[in-house]
Design an enzyme around this catalytic site. Sequence first.
Site, PDB file in Angstrom:
ATOM      1  CG  LEU A 207      -2.404   1.080   1.477  1.00  0.00           C
ATOM      2  CD1 LEU A 207      -2.895   0.584   0.418  1.00  0.00           C
ATOM      3  CD2 LEU A 207      -2.538   0.903   2.300  1.00  0.00           C
ATOM      4  CG  ASP A 208       0.400   4.513  -2.871  1.00  0.00           C
ATOM      5  OD1 ASP A 208       0.175   5.868  -1.565  1.00  0.00           O
ATOM      6  OD2 ASP A 208       0.024   4.258  -3.482  1.00  0.00           O
ATOM      7  CD  GLN A 209       5.689   8.082   1.997  1.00  0.00           C
ATOM      8  OE1 GLN A 209       6.689   7.518   0.930  1.00  0.00           O
ATOM      9  NE2 GLN A 209       6.753   9.190   2.703  1.00  0.00           N
ATOM     10  CG  ASP A 210       1.553   9.648  -0.774  1.00  0.00           C
ATOM     11  OD1 ASP A 210       2.129  10.536  -0.099  1.00  0.00           O
ATOM     12  OD2 ASP A 210       1.882  10.109  -2.376  1.00  0.00           O
TER      13      ASP A 210
END
Length: 258
Positions: A124-127
């Site tokens: 799950l990406d940082q943003d």
Amino acid sequence: MAWTRTYDEAEPQRINRWLAQSGVCSRREADALIAQGLVAIDGETVLDAGRKIQTGQTLSLSDSAQAKIESGFTVVLHKPTGVVSAQPEGKQIPAVRLLTRSALVGESPTIPDRDTRLAPVGRLDQDSRGLLILSDDGVVAKAVIGPNSELDKEYVVKVSGAITEGKLAKLHHGLSLDGRQLKPAKVWVSGEQTIRFVLTEGRNRQIRRMCDLVDLGVLDLFRVRIGPLRLGNLPQGKWRVLTAQEKAALIAASVSAA
């Protein structure tokens, strides 16, 4: 014997497939248990990996087989934005750093430390925020992100820009990324400027890139489900241990979807 169940289906079935469908372990893991003499049918040790179980027969796993299956450690984390799933760069905070005793919901046999090696199972990406699985269990990883897994993932996405039927149709099916057409997705409006996505693939930053292709900006991306596993009411920044029942459900759903 740790796990015992009587087979009640009409047609005979290979032991490894039935164990996988029952959510006990993967087929490969079942084959390994058979090779080690840890599986029995009606009290007789099974040594043939191709053996089928018949209606009315009872399959049992030894205590040591059960211990091998349960040796993996898997947690469910509600990842906040600003935290990376895996290896950090510079001053980035890795998700595993959030697995502290104070952030634990319920009980855990261990509290991870800096030497703990738990990999994200479906990044799950940082943003983005929401449901993140961290595990050292190969069976769980294969069920969720293995090459034959088609477990779906559900996201709630807040967007900017006009949401039109044409854009929804393209998001459903008709877009390509990196020169390859995307698989059909389930897409529907679920609130003001809010779209729900259900995907069966996980290309890099897929939803953000899909939205960009139809002139929609992603303001918030929230993963709420992976297959049968739901984030539920787990507070942001908190974690808990994946239950045996949830692991079994992930394995069984992966087998059914494949």
